[in-house]
Design a protein around this motif. Structure first.
Motif, PDB file in Angstrom:
ATOM      1  N   ALA A 141      19.605  31.610 -39.464  1.00  0.00           N
ATOM      2  CA  ALA A 141      19.915  30.132 -38.812  1.00  0.00           C
ATOM      3  C   ALA A 141      20.742  29.616 -39.894  1.00  0.00           C
ATOM      4  N   LEU A 144      23.687  31.194 -37.287  1.00  0.00           N
ATOM      5  CA  LEU A 144      24.077  30.627 -36.828  1.00  0.00           C
ATOM      6  C   LEU A 144      24.673  28.460 -36.406  1.00  0.00           C
ATOM      7  N   THR A 145      24.196  28.252 -37.523  1.00  0.00           N
ATOM      8  CA  THR A 145      24.748  27.135 -38.086  1.00  0.00           C
ATOM      9  C   THR A 145      26.428  26.493 -38.680  1.00  0.00           C
ATOM     10  N   TYR A 149      26.286  25.874 -34.658  1.00  0.00           N
ATOM     11  CA  TYR A 149      24.535  25.838 -33.363  1.00  0.00           C
ATOM     12  C   TYR A 149      23.504  24.874 -33.962  1.00  0.00           C
ATOM     13  N   ALA A 151      20.941  25.249 -36.394  1.00  0.00           N
ATOM     14  CA  ALA A 151      19.798  25.844 -36.006  1.00  0.00           C
ATOM     15  C   ALA A 151      19.111  25.537 -37.611  1.00  0.00           C
ATOM     16  N   CYS A 163      15.286  26.924 -34.424  1.00  0.00           N
ATOM     17  CA  CYS A 163      15.797  26.813 -32.866  1.00  0.00           C
ATOM     18  C   CYS A 163      16.804  25.987 -33.220  1.00  0.00           C
ATOM     19  N   GLN A 164      18.174  26.012 -32.021  1.00  0.00           N
ATOM     20  CA  GLN A 164      19.191  25.959 -31.993  1.00  0.00           C
ATOM     21  C   GLN A 164      19.625  24.391 -31.053  1.00  0.00           C
ATOM     22  N   CYS A 167      24.438  24.631 -28.261  1.00  0.00           N
ATOM     23  CA  CYS A 167      24.668  26.001 -27.986  1.00  0.00           C
ATOM     24  C   CYS A 167      26.164  25.252 -27.504  1.00  0.00           C
ATOM     25  N   GLU A 183      23.210  37.793 -27.692  1.00  0.00           N
ATOM     26  CA  GLU A 183      22.385  36.536 -28.930  1.00  0.00           C
ATOM     27  C   GLU A 183      20.803  37.290 -29.216  1.00  0.00           C
ATOM     28  N   CYS A 208      17.961  25.652 -27.756  1.00  0.00           N
ATOM     29  CA  CYS A 208      17.190  27.583 -27.625  1.00  0.00           C
ATOM     30  C   CYS A 208      16.393  27.066 -28.442  1.00  0.00           C
TER      31      CYS A 208
END
Length: 228
Positions: A141, A144-145, A149, A151, A163-164, A167, A183, A208
């Motif tokens: 996460a 991704l952040t 994202y 996340a 949870c994203q 996007c 992904e 997402c």
């Protein structure tokens, strides 16, 4: 409305929209508490955002036992609302992928998508090397952040849900779902288990979401890397 300014200098309406972007669909009460505003002020700004087509009210999904009364509506960004924020793609990206699909076929697009997630895997490795005891899903996460994202991870009855809230390539992924597929492959590879993508912003969902099922005695993230 300019969304590039910092949160402290941004107009209140922008703060409301950005809070929804970063933390997902929210009730008016939650927004008021989060932004230190009165519920009446938040509702006024939400009404304007709805009129502009930037936000839409939704009935939240209820998991498990449902209590008495109607659940409070949540407010989510629309596709037009997301367009107001900086997106890390443009028409050139779509045109390039279309050309790639025409000349190399779907497999060429998939190979591009797989190479694209290499940056995510690099960020993940850096996080787990700096903090060896970090939980793999949390490291993912955070990676991704860092990539834009927004996340987070939350517990669900069958495990965890990634949870994203944003996007940066949602419009491109709408036409080329290989980006989402690559992904998901990377998520499974990094977490060492099969994961299931439940919803994507690219296909009209507000967030997402990916289900990460529970496994017995999960190894720390650094051990997963050493096993590869």
């Amino acid at each position: 409305m300019e969304f590039e300014r910092t949160l402290g200098d941004a107009p209140t309406r922008e703060r409301v929209a950005r809070s929804i972007l970063e933390l997902g669909p929210s009730t008016a009460a939650v927004l008021a508490e989060r932004l230190d505003l009165t519920p009446a002020a938040v509702r006024r700004h939400l009404d304007h955002l709805i009129e502009e087509g930037a936000v839409e009210p939704r009935t939240p999904r209820v998991y498990g036992h449902r209590g008495r009364g109607r659940p409070a509506k949540v407010f989510a960004l629309t596709e037009a609302g997301r367009d107001r924020f900086d997106q890390q793609y443009d028409d050139l990206a779509v045109q390039a992928l279309r050309f790639l699909a025409e000349t190399g076929g779907d497999e060429a697009v998939m190979e591009f998508a797989r190479r694209r997630v290499a940056g995510l895997e690099t960020r993940y490795r850096e996080i787990v090397e700096e903090r060896p005891d970090v939980e793999p899903s949390v490291a993912l996460a955070e990676a991704l952040t860092q990539g834009g994202y927004a996340a987070s991870v939350r517990e669900i009855p069958v495990g965890q849900q990634l949870c994203q809230q944003h996007c940066p390539v949602s419009h491109v992924a709408h036409e080329f779902p290989q980006l989402c597929e690559a992904e998901t492959e990377a998520f499974s590879r990094l977490l060492g288990r099969h994961v299931q993508r439940l919803a994507t912003i690219a296909h009209g969902d507000g967030v997402c979401t990916t289900c990460i099922p529970t496994v017995s005695s999960p190894a720390p993230a650094n051990e997963r890397l050493s096993q590869r």
